[in-house]
Design a protein around this motif. Structure first.
Motif, short mmCIF file in Angstrom:
data_model
loop_
_atom_site.label_atom_id
_atom_site.label_comp_id
_atom_site.label_asym_id
_atom_site.label_seq_id
_atom_site.Cartn_x
_atom_site.Cartn_y
_atom_site.Cartn_z
N ASP A 31 0.86 -1.18 0.00
CA ASP A 31 0.00 0.00 0.00
C ASP A 31 0.90 1.23 0.00
O ASP A 31 1.17 1.81 1.05
N ARG A 32 1.35 1.63 -1.18
CA ARG A 32 2.28 2.76 -1.29
C ARG A 32 1.66 4.06 -0.83
O ARG A 32 2.35 4.97 -0.35
N GLY A 33 0.33 4.17 -0.94
CA GLY A 33 -0.34 5.41 -0.61
C GLY A 33 -0.45 5.72 0.87
O GLY A 33 -1.00 6.76 1.24
N LEU A 34 0.06 4.86 1.73
CA LEU A 34 0.03 5.15 3.16
C LEU A 34 0.91 6.33 3.53
O LEU A 34 0.66 7.01 4.53
N LEU A 35 1.95 6.58 2.73
CA LEU A 35 2.87 7.69 2.99
C LEU A 35 3.03 8.54 1.74
O LEU A 35 2.73 8.09 0.63
N PRO A 36 3.52 9.76 1.90
CA PRO A 36 3.73 10.62 0.73
C PRO A 36 4.73 10.01 -0.26
O PRO A 36 5.58 9.19 0.12
N SER A 37 4.65 10.42 -1.49
CA SER A 37 5.58 9.95 -2.52
C SER A 37 6.90 10.72 -2.42
O SER A 37 6.99 11.75 -1.75
N GLU A 38 7.91 10.23 -3.12
CA GLU A 38 9.18 10.94 -3.17
C GLU A 38 9.00 12.33 -3.76
O GLU A 38 9.65 13.29 -3.34
N GLU A 39 8.11 12.44 -4.74
CA GLU A 39 7.85 13.74 -5.35
C GLU A 39 7.27 14.73 -4.34
O GLU A 39 7.64 15.91 -4.32
N GLN A 40 6.38 14.25 -3.47
CA GLN A 40 5.81 15.13 -2.45
C GLN A 40 6.88 15.63 -1.49
O GLN A 40 6.88 16.80 -1.10
N TYR A 41 7.80 14.74 -1.12
CA TYR A 41 8.89 15.16 -0.23
C TYR A 41 9.82 16.15 -0.93
O TYR A 41 10.32 17.10 -0.31
#
Length: 207
Positions: free
Chosen positions: A176-186
């Protein structure tokens, strides 16, 4: 405890490239990046991940436990001259699913107890009184005998039961990748922190 390390290099964005080439002490920049990453992580969990992950509760007609909300409120950050880190405090095991499927096995018992009713959801099996183990076809369950339940297939005694938990030796949860922000968001958060720092530095020079 799980940690997310924010790694930034001078090829990422213009503001970061400028500051990384200009600063001799990266601690102030990394502090700003850590603060921004903490906010992005908390808001993602609270407002994007948590509200959309009530599938089991909705299916059972149960009240969500608020587990992800508590995890979102436990986010902390730290920084030093080397980089920025976001810490997922409390009981952060669920976030291991970001990296891939996670297999869960019982630790202090023979079986996992998987909630099968609204009454059982969010509660430990030992908190419920009068439950009995029973085999239903190929499955093991913890059930309550109740007139409001369903008859047992093939059982001529007339007993009626409510299944509160399924007993499993292990369960594999999908990634479930969507549990945390993406690398792009960081990256966007880090660039914003760097841009804010640049604007403040320029304002001080002009004042």
């Amino acid at each position: 405890m799980l940690e997310i390390t924010i790694k930034i290099d001078d090829t990422v964005t213009q503001a970061l490239k400028f500051l990384l080439g200009d600063l001799t002490d990266l601690k102030p920049l990394n502090k700003r990046i850590a603060d921004a990453a903490e906010v992005v992580t908390r808001e993602h969990i609270l407002f994007r991940a948590a509200p959309t992950r009530h599938t089991t509760a909705d299916r059972l007609g149960a009240q969500p436990t608020g587990y992800l909300t508590r995890r979102g409120n436990a986010i902390e950050s730290a920084s030093n001259a080397e980089g920025a880190t976001v810490t997922l405090g409390g009981a952060p095991e669920i976030f291991a699913r970001v990296e891939g499927p996670v297999t869960i096995k019982p630790v202090n018992s023979q079986y996992l107890t998987i909630p099968a009713s609204a009454q059982a959801y969010g509660r430990r099996a030992r908190e419920m009184q009068g439950l009995k183990p029973i085999r239903l076809g190929r499955h093991l369950a913890l059930v309550e005998e109740s007139d409001s339940g369903r008859p047992i297939k093939g059982d001529k005694s007339g007993r009626k039961i409510v299944v509160h938990y399924w007993l499993k030796e292990s369960v594999t949860l999908p990634q479930d990748r969507g549990l945390l922000p993406s690398e792009e968001q960081y990256t966007v958060a880090a660039e914003g922190a760097a841009a804010d720092m640049l604007r403040e530095d320029l304002a001080q020079l002009q004042s």
